[in-house]
Write a protein that holds these residues in place. Structure first.
Motif: not given
Ligand code: ATP
Ligand code: MG
Lengths: 227, 410
Positions: A13, A15, A42-48, A169, A22
């Motif tokens: 990304y 920014q 958090s921030g490890s890239g799961k959602t991505t 999640e 990510a």
């Protein structure tokens, strides 16, 4: 047989002036019928990673194959069709359509697929029964508890027999008991309907249900255990 | 189901939707009422002018309406009259002759337009007889009697029973002179007309002005305004059969009253500008509503797109929603607008002393709107069109959404 094949995928990304990596070089094979959990801080890239698998976004490099079809670089319109036919989503915040009843929310996916009205209604009720919502067909989301809403979301995700169900999640907004109930249901659906589930979480309880547990950290896979 | 969904979405924020519907309805109501009012006024103006002055149709010598020359006459009025009897929709006709003359009372002299009329037939065609304020109207058999416009009478300081010396140009160029007896004073309400008009019996006019049986105008009225056009073409088609030294022509009221038509056009033009401003204001408030509705639901649109909805589907749903809102407003507006208009049609609105344009064309001081299909539908149709046009913008804005970004928005 693998249903998802991820080959050296990166996602960067921009920014402002800095690049945020990510995902940096993820390769992963997920087999059909599995119950896979992506874990990591958090921030490890799961959602991505889930978004890329679901065709909601395109990777910066690398390729993703879903059910034998390369989805990287497809047009928005083809991706939408692909999501409609092959993927079920469950979101953290339930994301039901507030003006539609539980049954209508489940039917909406089939409506877009062009399933006839009678069949839609029968299938929607059957799957709502499966997730334990008999008799609550005509409730609007606002008239259901969080756990019940998330069950409607699960029903919506699995009703059209997608190749994979992606859940980012799904239990994060639920108390542990309700979350556990939902997980039981998803496990049951995984076995009963042979649906492939891929989750993200940082909740230990969810990880305990996993048949395969993939640990992410800073956009890389640090551990991959099958149980 | 999508229509149902759109319908429910409209009522998600009932207060906002109701306000929007009311805004649309109010615009429609205003448009219907004002347009009906304007058209009602025009009809009264036209009828008044037609009744007092021109009639619906006139057969005249070519260009007589532009330059009223004594010698441009209809030589055989009876032949034209017979022709008119055979034309459908023409309900009555009469003959008139006009001459400009100097009119002198004991102590004043004014110019005036003397018209020779057939009293009995004139009653069927013009309203002059009913606007007599003093004395009486002419009767068949009268000779040197005259009815005089009220302002002319005032200027000349005369009233019923007084004598009036007439001095003019006869058809053959000789001097026309006589003494008239004032039998009545009329007040049509049209200042210009009342300031110059004087009527005397046609046979007497023909004698004084050496007309040798000729007249200047064959005036006819039809049973409705819409019948005027067809009747005019029938008469025009038959005119060549009537022998005449100067070609004859048949003119309709709007050709004879270019000033009236211009006034109406100007008034309508001003009205249309006002209506457009009104509609644009309403359109912006509606656009605002639609934009807010789209903005608030960005997250939901993201979800729909994630589960496989294409932007076209969302656009369609938003257009359904706008169509519902607009239709509700318009139906309500038409109902309320028609109800109000019909109510005022029955009661009338009392204006103060009529002024300006109204006064010039003899408008009574109680006005009634006139509801018609045209006035009931035009305004709402334009509102619908413009509103749907403004709704297109937000509806197509969703096409730019990306599912991931949209779901990030709360
Ligand atoms: N749209 C974006 N623009 C810029 N950076 C982003 C964007 N989305 C995610 N990132 C960054 O990418 C990295 C991975 O984010 P991601 O949302 O995938 O993490 P996550 O594992 O899902 O975290 P969490 O457990 O908090 O949900 C983070 O550093 C995040 O700041
Ligand atoms: Mg996340």
């Amino acid at each position: 047989m693998s249903i998802v094949h991820i080959d050296n995928v990166t996602k960067t990304y921009r920014q402002g002036k800095v690049d945020v990596h990510a995902l940096s070089g993820i390769s992963l094979d997920i087999s059909k019928g599995g119950f896979t959990v992506l874990a990591g801080p958090s921030g490890s890239g799961k959602t991505t990673l889930l978004n890329l698998m679901g065709g909601l976004d395109n990777p910066t490099s690398g390729s993703i194959t879903l059910d034998g079809e390369v989805i990287t670089g497809l047009s928005q319109s083809r991706l939408a069709d692909m999501r409609l036919e092959k993927i079920g989503f469950v979101f953290q915040a339930y994301n039901l359509i507030p003006v539609l009843s539980a049954q209508e929310n489940v039917e909406y996916v089939m409506l877009m697929q062009g399933v006839p009205a009678k069949e839609r209604s029968e299938r929607a009720r059957a799957v709502l029964d499966d997730v334990g919502l008999e008799g609550k067909y005509s409730r609007r989301p606002a008239e259901l508890s969080g756990g019940q809403q998330q069950r409607v979301a699960v029903a919506r995700a699995i009703v059209s027999h997608p190749s994979i169900v992606l859940a980012d999640e799904p239990t994060a907004n639920l108390d542990s008991k309700t979350g556990q109930g939902l997980l039981e249901i998803m496990c049951e659906m995984n076995e009963k309907r042979n649906a492939t589930f891929i989750f993200s979480t940082h909740d230990q309880m969810v990880m305990d249900y996993a048949k395969r547990l993939v640990h992410l950290k800073d956009g890389r896979i640090v551990d991959d255990e099958t149980r | 189901m999508e229509i149902l969904m759109a319908w429910r979405n409209v009522w998600r924020n009932p207060r906002r939707s109701v306000l929007t519907i009311l805004a649309i309805a109010f615009a429609c109501l205003l448009l219907i009422f004002m347009l009906s009012f304007q058209f009602g006024m025009y009809e009264v103006m036209i009828n008044a002018a037609v009744k007092v002055q021109t009639g619906h149709l006139q057969v005249i010598a070519k260009d007589y309406d532009k330059d009223m020359k004594m010698r441009w006459v209809v030589e055989d009025p009876q032949a034209v009259g017979d022709l008119m009897l055979a034309v459908p929709h023409i309900t009555a006709h009469t003959f008139r002759a006009n001459g400009f003359a100097l009119l002198s009372s004991r102590d004043r002299t004014y110019g005036g337009m003397v018209t020779g009329v057939l009293p009995a037939r004139e009653r069927e065609i013009s309203s002059t007889a009913s606007t007599i304020r003093q004395g009486a109207y002419l009767e068949p058999g009268d000779t040197n009697q005259a009815v005089v416009g009220s302002l002319l009478a005032k200027n000349l300081h005369i009233s019923v029973g007084d004598e009036l010396v007439l001095l003019g140009n006869a058809r053959d160029g000789s001097i026309a002179a006589t003494v008239l007896n004032v039998k009545g004073v009329f007040s049509s309400g049209m200042d210009e007309y009342d300031r110059s008009a004087i009527q005397i019996p046609l046979p007497y006019f023909q004698e004084v002005f050496a007309m040798r049986g000729a007249v200047h105008q064959v005036v006819a009225v039809c049973d409705s305004l819409t019948a005027v056009g067809p009747a005019q073409s029938t008469v025009t088609g038959n005119l060549p059969k009537v022998k005449s030294k100067r070609n004859l022509e048949c003119k309709s009221w709007d050709e004879l009253l270019p000033g009236l038509i211009q006034s109406i056009q100007m008034d309508l033009g001003g009205g249309i500008i006002f209506y457009l401003i009104l509609i644009v204001v309403v359109a912006f408030s509606i656009m605002n509503t639609f934009l807010m509705a789209v903005f608030e639901r960005t997250h939901e649109f993201g979800t729909l797109m994630a589960i496989g909805a294409k932007p076209a589907r969302l656009t369609k749903m938003l257009l359904y929603e706008s169509a519902f809102l607009t239709s509700c407003g318009i139906i309500l507006g038409i109902a309320a607008g028609c109800a109000l208009t019909i109510y005022v049609e029955s009661t009338g609105i009392t204006l103060g002393e009529a002024q300006g344009m109204l006064r010039q064309y003899g408008i009574p001081n109680v006005m009634r709107p006139e509801l018609s299909w045209l006035t009931a539908v035009t305004g709402p149709f334009v509102v619908f069109f413009i509103t749907m046009l403004t709704a297109l913008y937000p509806a197509f804005k969703v096409r730019k959404l990306k599912p991931v970004e949209a779901m990030h928005a709360i």
